[in-house]
Write a protein that holds these residues in place. Structure first.
Motif, mmCIF file in Angstrom:
data_model
loop_
_atom_site.group_PDB
_atom_site.id
_atom_site.type_symbol
_atom_site.label_atom_id
_atom_site.label_comp_id
_atom_site.label_asym_id
_atom_site.label_seq_id
_atom_site.Cartn_x
_atom_site.Cartn_y
_atom_site.Cartn_z
ATOM 1 N N GLY A 72 39.629 7.261 -3.458
ATOM 2 C CA GLY A 72 40.338 6.635 -4.564
ATOM 3 C C GLY A 72 40.229 5.124 -4.568
ATOM 4 N N ILE A 73 39.164 4.602 -3.998
ATOM 5 C CA ILE A 73 38.981 3.143 -4.007
ATOM 6 C C ILE A 73 37.700 2.770 -4.761
ATOM 7 N N THR A 74 37.572 1.477 -5.100
ATOM 8 C CA THR A 74 36.408 1.008 -5.855
ATOM 9 C C THR A 74 35.190 0.940 -4.932
ATOM 10 N N PRO A 75 34.040 1.456 -5.364
ATOM 11 C CA PRO A 75 32.853 1.369 -4.496
ATOM 12 C C PRO A 75 32.370 -0.062 -4.369
ATOM 13 N N PRO A 76 31.670 -0.360 -3.267
ATOM 14 C CA PRO A 76 31.136 -1.719 -3.088
ATOM 15 C C PRO A 76 30.022 -2.027 -4.100
ATOM 16 N N ASP A 77 29.739 -3.324 -4.336
ATOM 17 C CA ASP A 77 28.617 -3.702 -5.207
ATOM 18 C C ASP A 77 27.318 -3.264 -4.553
ATOM 19 N N PRO A 78 26.449 -2.602 -5.328
ATOM 20 C CA PRO A 78 25.224 -2.086 -4.713
ATOM 21 C C PRO A 78 24.058 -3.070 -4.689
ATOM 22 N N TYR A 79 23.263 -2.954 -3.647
ATOM 23 C CA TYR A 79 21.948 -3.613 -3.548
ATOM 24 C C TYR A 79 20.973 -2.572 -3.035
ATOM 25 N N TRP A 80 19.729 -2.688 -3.461
ATOM 26 C CA TRP A 80 18.707 -1.747 -2.986
ATOM 27 C C TRP A 80 17.477 -2.534 -2.538
ATOM 28 N N ALA A 81 16.712 -1.896 -1.671
ATOM 29 C CA ALA A 81 15.458 -2.508 -1.238
ATOM 30 C C ALA A 81 14.340 -1.474 -1.310
ATOM 31 N N ASN A 82 13.148 -1.946 -1.445
ATOM 32 C CA ASN A 82 11.971 -1.069 -1.387
ATOM 33 C C ASN A 82 10.764 -1.843 -0.881
ATOM 34 N N THR A 83 9.987 -1.191 -0.036
ATOM 35 C CA THR A 83 8.638 -1.674 0.268
ATOM 36 C C THR A 83 7.719 -0.476 0.223
ATOM 37 N N CYS A 84 6.624 -0.582 -0.503
ATOM 38 C CA CYS A 84 5.597 0.457 -0.451
ATOM 39 C C CYS A 84 4.381 -0.128 0.245
ATOM 40 N N TYR A 85 4.121 0.356 1.448
ATOM 41 C CA TYR A 85 2.885 0.002 2.144
ATOM 42 C C TYR A 85 1.787 0.954 1.691
ATOM 43 N N SER A 86 0.567 0.465 1.621
ATOM 44 C CA SER A 86 -0.578 1.343 1.410
ATOM 45 C C SER A 86 -1.630 0.987 2.436
ATOM 46 N N LEU A 87 -2.258 2.026 2.972
ATOM 47 C CA LEU A 87 -3.330 1.808 3.945
ATOM 48 C C LEU A 87 -4.674 1.979 3.243
ATOM 49 N N LEU A 88 -5.525 0.967 3.385
ATOM 50 C CA LEU A 88 -6.879 1.039 2.811
ATOM 51 C C LEU A 88 -7.833 1.621 3.829
ATOM 52 N N ASN A 89 -7.523 1.421 5.101
ATOM 53 C CA ASN A 89 -8.033 2.200 6.225
ATOM 54 C C ASN A 89 -6.960 2.046 7.300
ATOM 55 N N PRO A 90 -7.076 2.738 8.438
ATOM 56 C CA PRO A 90 -5.941 2.702 9.374
ATOM 57 C C PRO A 90 -5.613 1.302 9.905
ATOM 58 N N ASP A 91 -6.506 0.338 9.724
ATOM 59 C CA ASP A 91 -6.235 -1.025 10.198
ATOM 60 C C ASP A 91 -6.150 -2.040 9.069
ATOM 61 N N TYR A 92 -5.960 -1.576 7.864
ATOM 62 C CA TYR A 92 -5.963 -2.487 6.715
ATOM 63 C C TYR A 92 -4.802 -2.076 5.803
ATOM 64 N N GLY A 93 -3.720 -2.869 5.834
ATOM 65 C CA GLY A 93 -2.539 -2.533 5.042
ATOM 66 C C GLY A 93 -2.235 -3.585 3.989
ATOM 67 N N ILE A 94 -1.652 -3.127 2.855
ATOM 68 C CA ILE A 94 -1.138 -4.033 1.829
ATOM 69 C C ILE A 94 0.245 -3.518 1.435
ATOM 70 N N SER A 95 1.026 -4.346 0.779
ATOM 71 C CA SER A 95 2.375 -3.896 0.433
ATOM 72 C C SER A 95 2.885 -4.572 -0.833
ATOM 73 N N VAL A 96 3.868 -3.900 -1.434
ATOM 74 C CA VAL A 96 4.640 -4.491 -2.523
ATOM 75 C C VAL A 96 6.107 -4.251 -2.171
ATOM 76 N N ALA A 97 6.925 -5.293 -2.307
ATOM 77 C CA ALA A 97 8.325 -5.176 -1.903
ATOM 78 C C ALA A 97 9.240 -5.657 -3.027
ATOM 79 N N GLY A 98 10.450 -5.123 -3.078
ATOM 80 C CA GLY A 98 11.422 -5.554 -4.079
ATOM 81 C C GLY A 98 12.842 -5.438 -3.546
ATOM 82 N N VAL A 99 13.724 -6.269 -4.066
ATOM 83 C CA VAL A 99 15.159 -6.170 -3.779
ATOM 84 C C VAL A 99 15.861 -6.157 -5.136
ATOM 85 N N TYR A 100 16.851 -5.304 -5.276
ATOM 86 C CA TYR A 100 17.439 -5.032 -6.585
ATOM 87 C C TYR A 100 18.953 -5.087 -6.518
ATOM 88 N N LYS A 101 19.557 -5.340 -7.689
ATOM 89 C CA LYS A 101 21.013 -5.245 -7.804
ATOM 90 C C LYS A 101 21.355 -4.697 -9.181
#
Ligand code: FAD
Length: 396
Positions: free
Chosen positions: A322-351
């Motif tokens: 019966g209480i107010t929920p906290p203000d939300p924040y979210w995070a995301n990172t999507c890593y992609s492997l181009l080969n097992p030793d080659y990574g790239i990523s895109v990241a975001g933080v949201y509200k």
């Protein structure tokens, strides 16, 4: 009485929610409904396709949820939901009541959205867009393929599960071909003109794989409209026919069917949610997280599902108290492997702002286009660290 919560689906969203509701208030009774006793992650399943990992290494179970957190786990399918009476009917004949319900059913594939691509066709031309048997089937086909063969992938328009996933898959299969079947080709037939991390992918493909990978976008007649799985043939919108040695069809998708049964999905097949809590905008006391939801600008990723599940868990714990929920924040990172030793990523933080999910200005970003090899290697190592951390957080 602290209340009773049912969670449907033991994937990234559901397993995280069950754990974090218990963490928030151990007195709440939490029951998780999931048909399978082992969950295989789609993240890193492209490494299984490339022969760099085995399937067991991406399998997770529910022991920690049961033994450490006291979550009751029922291995059954939820077949129907009565939102007015707050009850769920299971495939084992049980009907369970809830005070709050959380759904994280992931996606269903839209069979026959591409003519000829149904469940039977998926046994010949796998989608491998849910990990497990389908991953192994596609792996066996790649292993059996002759050197000089053509691997064709049909890629859907947005929105779909894991926006960079098809392109990571193409990269890791190219890595496998380069070592074992160097005369082979990869043809990507895409129903859109732009894709996630496109510049980073296309320049790395050139650098790592020369002209092995060819990508054909929507404007160049890339959209597949018909599949002949028996002959491993696909036909595009304007009538080009391609024959594959191995054919991977990733069909259009929608929220898992139980969202329809609950009455929470819209005409597009996805679930609109209240941005602050991830409660359904259509049925009270039903919360929905993960791929099933409309949560743009967040992508349909395991990381996003995990992040959304924590917000929904906090909202459920608060609402039962019966209480107010906290203000939300979210995070995301999507890593992609181009080969097992080659990574790239895109990241975001949201509200959440005025009922909408927004990217926080100045947060997140993309790997640099001109980064040295050492950075690509570091990002590949971060991807492995991410996998260990998120699966630990979700399943223990
Ligand atoms: P899921 O994880 O699919 O879980 C749904 C669960 O619900 C399943 O276990 C299912 O059995 C169960 N279920 C469904 N219906 C019912 C029902 N009626 N009753 C009971 N149980 C039910 N994400 C990342 O963050 N990083 C990555 O690197 C990444 N790589 C990927 C690579 C590939 C090739 C693919 C295909 C996806 C990738 N993803 C990645 C995306 C990620 O897999 C999904 O976004 C994530 O699984 C979504 O979690 P979810 O809880 O919504 O659904």
């Amino acid at each position: 009485k602290a209340g009773r919560v049912l969670v449907i689906g033991g994937g990234f969203g559901g397993a995280t929610a069950a754990k974090y509701i218990k963490r928030g208030n151990p007195a709440i009774s939490v029951t998780l409904i999931e048909p399978n006793s082992t969950y295989y992650t789609c993240p890193f399943s492209n490494l299984v396709l490339a022969g760099e990992r085995n399937l067991d290494s991406i399998g997770h179970n529910y022991n920690e949820l049961k033994e450490v957190y006291g979550v009751e786990v029922i291995h059954a399918l939820a077949e129907d939901i009565d939102g007015a009476n707050q009850s769920v009917k299971l495939s084992n004949g049980q009907t369970l009541n809830y005070d709050r319900l959380l759904l994280s059913p992931g996606i269903d594939l839209r069979w026959n959205a591409i003519e000829g691509y149904d469940q039977a066709a998926a046994e010949l031309a796998p989608h491998a867009w849910k990990a497990g048997e389908q991953t192994l089937l596609l792996r066996r086909q790649l292993e059996a393929m002759e050197d000089g063969g053509t691997f064709i992938m049909s890629i859907p328009a947005d929105p779909f599960r894991c926006p960079p996933g098809p392109y990571e898959r193409a990269s890791l299969i190219a890595h496998y071909f380069k070592q074992h079947k160097p005369n082979s080709k990869i043809l990507l037939l895409d129903a859109k003109d732009n894709f996630s991390k496109q510049g980073l992918f296309t320049s790395a493909w050139q650098e790592l794989y020369g002209d092995m990978i060819e990508w054909v976008g929507l404007s160049n007649d890339g959209r597949v409209v018909r599949v002949d799985a028996a002959n491993l043939e696909v036909e595009t919108e304007f009538g080009s026919v391609y024959k594959a040695s191995v054919l991977n069809v990733i069909p259009p998708q929608k929220a898992g069917f139980i969202a329809d049964r609950a009455g929470v999905s819209n005409e597009g097949g996805w679930v609109p949610v209240n941005a602050n809590t991830f409660e359904s905008t259509q049925v009270q006391n039903i919360y929905v997280v993960g791929d099933a939801t409309l949560a743009a600008p967040m992508p349909k990723s395991g990381f996003a599902a995990n992040s959304q599940a924590k917000v929904a868990a906090a909202a459920i714990v608060a609402s039962l108290a019966g209480i107010t929920p906290p203000d939300p924040y979210w995070a995301n990172t999507c890593y992609s492997l181009l080969n097992p030793d080659y990574g790239i990523s895109v990241a975001g933080v949201y509200k959440a702002e005025e009922g909408q999910i927004i990217s926080i200005p100045g947060s997140g970003g993309l790997s640099a286009s001109d980064a040295p090899t050492s950075i690509r290697q570091a990002e590949a190592a971060y991807a492995v660290g991410w996998y260990e951390a998120i699966t630990q957080d979700t399943w223990g």
